[in-house]
Scaffold this motif. Sequence first.
Motif, PDB file in Angstrom:
ATOM      1  N   TRP A  49      34.074  80.767  96.203  1.00 18.34           N
ATOM      2  CA  TRP A  49      35.527  80.651  96.126  1.00 18.34           C
ATOM      3  C   TRP A  49      36.110  81.791  95.300  1.00 18.34           C
ATOM      4  O   TRP A  49      35.594  82.128  94.242  1.00 18.34           O
ATOM      5  N   PRO A  50      37.225  82.364  95.736  1.00 17.37           N
ATOM      6  CA  PRO A  50      37.887  83.402  94.951  1.00 17.37           C
ATOM      7  C   PRO A  50      38.705  82.840  93.786  1.00 17.37           C
ATOM      8  O   PRO A  50      39.240  83.604  92.988  1.00 17.37           O
ATOM      9  N   SER A  51      38.812  81.526  93.686  1.00 17.25           N
ATOM     10  CA  SER A  51      39.568  80.866  92.616  1.00 17.25           C
ATOM     11  C   SER A  51      38.613  80.079  91.724  1.00 17.25           C
ATOM     12  O   SER A  51      37.542  79.671  92.155  1.00 17.25           O
ATOM     13  N   GLU A  52      39.050  79.861  90.498  1.00 19.25           N
ATOM     14  CA  GLU A  52      38.264  79.038  89.590  1.00 19.25           C
ATOM     15  C   GLU A  52      38.239  77.599  90.098  1.00 19.25           C
ATOM     16  O   GLU A  52      39.249  77.083  90.579  1.00 19.25           O
ATOM     17  N   GLN A  53      37.094  76.970  89.962  1.00 17.86           N
ATOM     18  CA  GLN A  53      36.894  75.614  90.449  1.00 17.86           C
ATOM     19  C   GLN A  53      37.956  74.642  89.934  1.00 17.86           C
ATOM     20  O   GLN A  53      38.433  73.785  90.685  1.00 17.86           O
ATOM     21  N   GLN A 102      52.429  72.435  92.007  1.00 19.05           N
ATOM     22  CA  GLN A 102      53.065  71.749  90.881  1.00 19.05           C
ATOM     23  C   GLN A 102      52.018  71.049  90.012  1.00 19.05           C
ATOM     24  O   GLN A 102      52.232  70.864  88.821  1.00 19.05           O
ATOM     25  N   GLN A 103      50.900  70.689  90.595  1.00 23.67           N
ATOM     26  CA  GLN A 103      49.816  70.023  89.875  1.00 23.67           C
ATOM     27  C   GLN A 103      48.866  71.018  89.200  1.00 23.67           C
ATOM     28  O   GLN A 103      47.939  70.606  88.524  1.00 23.67           O
ATOM     29  N   GLY A 104      49.062  72.319  89.431  1.00 26.79           N
ATOM     30  CA  GLY A 104      48.245  73.331  88.782  1.00 26.79           C
ATOM     31  C   GLY A 104      47.234  74.042  89.668  1.00 26.79           C
ATOM     32  O   GLY A 104      46.431  74.835  89.178  1.00 26.79           O
ATOM     33  N   ALA A 105      47.269  73.796  90.968  1.00 26.47           N
ATOM     34  CA  ALA A 105      46.325  74.446  91.878  1.00 26.47           C
ATOM     35  C   ALA A 105      46.798  75.840  92.261  1.00 26.47           C
ATOM     36  O   ALA A 105      48.001  76.091  92.380  1.00 26.47           O
ATOM     37  N   ASP A 106      45.848  76.750  92.456  1.00 26.00           N
ATOM     38  CA  ASP A 106      46.183  78.052  93.037  1.00 26.00           C
ATOM     39  C   ASP A 106      45.444  78.283  94.345  1.00 26.00           C
ATOM     40  O   ASP A 106      45.540  79.346  94.948  1.00 26.00           O
ATOM     41  N   GLY A 114      43.609  79.833 106.073  1.00 22.88           N
ATOM     42  CA  GLY A 114      42.280  79.443 105.621  1.00 22.88           C
ATOM     43  C   GLY A 114      41.227  80.493 105.945  1.00 22.88           C
ATOM     44  O   GLY A 114      41.262  81.114 106.998  1.00 22.88           O
ATOM     45  N   LYS A 115      40.311  80.675 105.002  1.00 23.19           N
ATOM     46  CA  LYS A 115      39.198  81.614 105.180  1.00 23.19           C
ATOM     47  C   LYS A 115      37.888  80.835 105.089  1.00 23.19           C
ATOM     48  O   LYS A 115      37.716  79.984 104.211  1.00 23.19           O
ATOM     49  N   MET A 149      36.442  75.729 104.270  1.00 23.65           N
ATOM     50  CA  MET A 149      37.439  76.781 104.307  1.00 23.65           C
ATOM     51  C   MET A 149      38.359  76.655 103.101  1.00 23.65           C
ATOM     52  O   MET A 149      38.572  75.559 102.588  1.00 23.65           O
ATOM     53  N   LEU A 150      38.911  77.784 102.678  1.00 20.58           N
ATOM     54  CA  LEU A 150      39.761  77.823 101.500  1.00 20.58           C
ATOM     55  C   LEU A 150      41.036  78.585 101.794  1.00 20.58           C
ATOM     56  O   LEU A 150      41.005  79.627 102.465  1.00 20.58           O
ATOM     57  N   ILE A 151      42.144  78.080 101.279  1.00 18.18           N
ATOM     58  CA  ILE A 151      43.444  78.755 101.362  1.00 18.18           C
ATOM     59  C   ILE A 151      43.856  79.116  99.942  1.00 18.18           C
ATOM     60  O   ILE A 151      43.916  78.238  99.066  1.00 18.18           O
ATOM     61  N   GLU A 152      44.130  80.394  99.692  1.00 15.52           N
ATOM     62  CA  GLU A 152      44.697  80.810  98.416  1.00 15.52           C
ATOM     63  C   GLU A 152      46.217  80.702  98.514  1.00 15.52           C
ATOM     64  O   GLU A 152      46.809  81.105  99.505  1.00 15.52           O
TER      65      GLU A 152
END
Length: 188
Positions: free
Chosen positions: A83-87, A121-125, A149-150, A183-186
Motif C-alpha cells: 500500500w502507498p498509504s500508512e496502514q 472525515q474519519q482520518g483516512a487517506d 482503484g489500483k 485494490m486500493l484507492i488513494e
Amino acid sequence: MKNTIRYHAITPEDYQAVIELGTQVHGEGYINAQNLEQWVQKGIKNGTNAGFVAYDDDKLVGFRVTFAVGNWPVDSWCSPELWPSEQNKVCYFKCNTVDENYRGYGIGSQLLQLAITAAKQQGADAGVSHLWMQSPGNSAVKYFTKCGGKLMKIHNDRWLELSKQGYICPVCGKTCHCSAAEMLIEFD
C-alpha cells in the motif's frame, strides 16, 4: 427508474432491505442481521457513518458498507506492505451492491464517493477493498478501476472459509473458490 435516487447514511431501518438485496446479489449467508450490525458499527467513527444506501422511491437499489480507519483488522488477505498509504490511514470498503436493474446509472460510483467523503472525515487517506473477480464480466474490478482503484494483489479462494460457515456463492455454490482483487484507492 426515476431521475432522482435518494442517498443517506445507513440506519437500522434499512437493514432488512440491505439483507434482502445483499442475499440476492452476493448469495445466501453472505449478509445477515448480526454481521450487518457489526459492519455498520465498524463504519462509524467520530460521529460519522461511512455506510450509505440508495433508494428509488421506497425501493432500496444499492448500498455500500465501509469500515473506518482503525475499526477493521488488517488480516492475511491484506498486503499493507504494497500500500502507498500508512496502514492506520486506510479504510476498508467492505461491500458495494447495486440492484441489477439499476446498474450502469452511476449509483455504485455515487455510493463510493459518499463513503470516501465520510472516510476522509474519519482520518483516512486511502481505502482498500477485495473485489469479486467472478462478478458478471468482472464488473466489480472494472468499476473500481474506473473509480481510481489500483491492483495490489490477487487472492485465490478469498471466500472459501466463509463458504465453510454457510455462505453459498452464486457462482461456485457451497464451496467458493472465487478470487479477489485487492485494490486500493488513494484519496485526493
